[in-house]
Design an enzyme around this catalytic site. Structure first.
Site, mmCIF file in Angstrom:
data_model
loop_
_atom_site.group_PDB
_atom_site.id
_atom_site.type_symbol
_atom_site.label_atom_id
_atom_site.label_comp_id
_atom_site.label_asym_id
_atom_site.label_seq_id
_atom_site.Cartn_x
_atom_site.Cartn_y
_atom_site.Cartn_z
ATOM 1 N N HIS A 1 17.467 -13.823 -12.626
ATOM 2 C CA HIS A 1 18.191 -14.838 -13.402
ATOM 3 C C HIS A 1 18.220 -14.424 -14.864
ATOM 4 C CE1 HIS A 1 13.973 -15.964 -13.104
ATOM 5 N NE2 HIS A 1 14.066 -16.460 -14.313
ATOM 6 N N HIS B 1 18.523 -15.930 -18.647
ATOM 7 C CA HIS B 1 18.417 -17.150 -19.464
ATOM 8 C C HIS B 1 19.453 -17.091 -20.584
ATOM 9 C CE1 HIS B 1 14.292 -18.516 -18.160
ATOM 10 N NE2 HIS B 1 14.179 -17.243 -17.821
ATOM 11 N N GLN C 1 8.017 -13.451 -15.887
ATOM 12 C CA GLN C 1 8.850 -13.919 -14.763
ATOM 13 C C GLN C 1 8.017 -14.818 -13.851
ATOM 14 O OE1 GLN C 1 10.537 -10.847 -12.223
ATOM 15 N NE2 GLN C 1 12.068 -12.262 -11.375
ATOM 16 N N ASP D 1 18.312 -25.243 -17.116
ATOM 17 C CA ASP D 1 16.883 -25.053 -16.863
ATOM 18 C C ASP D 1 16.187 -26.417 -16.893
ATOM 19 O OD1 ASP D 1 14.845 -22.344 -17.351
ATOM 20 O OD2 ASP D 1 13.982 -24.365 -17.417
ATOM 21 N N ASN E 1 13.523 -11.905 -17.729
ATOM 22 C CA ASN E 1 12.141 -11.477 -17.501
ATOM 23 C C ASN E 1 12.002 -10.756 -16.158
ATOM 24 O OD1 ASN E 1 11.387 -12.799 -19.900
ATOM 25 N ND2 ASN E 1 11.147 -14.741 -18.821
HETATM 26 P P1 AMP Z 1 11.299 -17.065 -15.605
HETATM 27 O O1 AMP Z 1 9.988 -17.487 -16.240
HETATM 28 O O2 AMP Z 1 12.083 -16.094 -16.419
HETATM 29 O O3 AMP Z 1 11.082 -16.617 -14.176
HETATM 30 O O4 AMP Z 1 12.176 -18.369 -15.601
HETATM 31 C C1 AMP Z 1 12.156 -19.322 -14.583
HETATM 32 C C2 AMP Z 1 12.827 -20.545 -15.159
HETATM 33 O O5 AMP Z 1 13.228 -21.359 -14.079
HETATM 34 C C3 AMP Z 1 11.915 -21.386 -16.055
HETATM 35 O O6 AMP Z 1 12.514 -21.495 -17.331
HETATM 36 C C4 AMP Z 1 11.864 -22.729 -15.320
HETATM 37 O O7 AMP Z 1 11.865 -23.826 -16.213
HETATM 38 C C5 AMP Z 1 13.121 -22.702 -14.482
HETATM 39 N N1 AMP Z 1 13.091 -23.485 -13.258
HETATM 40 C C6 AMP Z 1 12.155 -23.446 -12.280
HETATM 41 N N2 AMP Z 1 12.495 -24.288 -11.274
HETATM 42 C C7 AMP Z 1 13.681 -24.842 -11.622
HETATM 43 C C8 AMP Z 1 14.547 -25.788 -11.014
HETATM 44 N N3 AMP Z 1 14.271 -26.354 -9.828
HETATM 45 N N4 AMP Z 1 15.688 -26.124 -11.666
HETATM 46 C C9 AMP Z 1 15.979 -25.588 -12.863
HETATM 47 N N5 AMP Z 1 15.201 -24.686 -13.493
HETATM 48 C C10 AMP Z 1 14.061 -24.326 -12.887
#
Ligand code: AMP
Ligand code: ZN
Length: 140
Positions: A101, A103, A95, A32, A88
Site C-alpha cells: 500500500h 500512503h 510496515q 486510513d 513501508n
Molecule cells: P503500514 O504501517 O505502512 O503497514 O500502514 C498500515 C496502515 O493501515 C496504518 O496507517 C493503519 O492505520 C491502516 N489500517 C489498518 N487497518 C485499517 C482498516 N481496516 N481501514 C483503514 N486503514 C487501516
C-alpha cells in the site's frame, strides 16, 4: 491472487467496508483508519503483493498514476499545503499490514506531524563502495 488471511485483500475486494474515495478494476483507495492528517489515504492493489519487492511491475506503473490522480483530488478538495508519499516495507521500516500500500499523507501547517529522518554523514570512499555494490546487484 488473494490471500484469505489478509485484511487489505478483504478491504480491496469489498468484503470489509472502507471509506473508499476511488475504485477501479485493479485498485481501491480508501481513508486510513488512524489518519496522520485529514485525508490520509491508502492506495491498495486488489491483487495481493506483500511489498515493493514483490509487486508486479505493470500493477505498480498503473498504481502510481492512480496515486497521482487521487493526490491531486485530495489537494484540491482539502487544501493541504504539502503531501508526503510513504510506502513501508518490512516491520523494521514500519510496515504493519503486509499487503502493498502507498500512503498519501496530506500536510497542513498545524498538523503536528514530523515525517522525517535524522540526516547521517557520508564520506566519498564509502559512498563509492556502496554505489558499486548496488550497481553490481542491478547487473546480476
Ligand atoms: P503500514 O504501517 O505502512 O503497514 O500502514 C498500515 C496502515 O493501515 C496504518 O496507517 C493503519 O492505520 C491502516 N489500517 C489498518 N487497518 C485499517 C482498516 N481496516 N481501514 C483503514 N486503514 C487501516
Ligand atoms: Zn492481501
Amino acid at each position: 491472487m488473494r490471500d484469505d488471511n489478509c485484511i487489505f485483500c478483504k478491504i480491496a475486494g469489498g468484503d470489509i467496508p472502507s471509506t473508499t474515495v476511488y475504485e477501479d478494476e485493479q485498485f481501491r483507495v480508501f481513508l486510513d483508519l488512524s489518519p496522520a492528517a485529514k485525508g490520509h489515504a491508502l492506495v491498495v492493489p486488489k491483487e495481493h503483493f506483500a511489498n515493493l519487492f514483490e509487486i508486479d511491475d505493470e500493477v505498480l506503473r498503473d498504481l502510481i498514476v492512480v496515486a497521482k490522480k487521487v493526490a491531486i483530488a485530495i489537494r484540491d478538495a482539502l487544501g493541504c499545503e504539502g503531501m508526503n508519499i510513504v510506502q513501508n516495507n518490512g516491520p523494521l521500516a514500519g510496515q504493519t499490514v503486509f499487503h502493498f500500500h502507498l500512503h498519501i499523507i496530506p500536510r497542513y501547517a498545524d498538523d503536528g506531524q514530523n515525517i522525517n529522518w535524522v540526516p547521517g554523514t557520508s564520506d566519498p570512499e564509502t559512498q563509492v563502495k556502496i554505489a558499486e555494490a548496488i550497481k553490481g546487484a542491478l547487473k546480476a
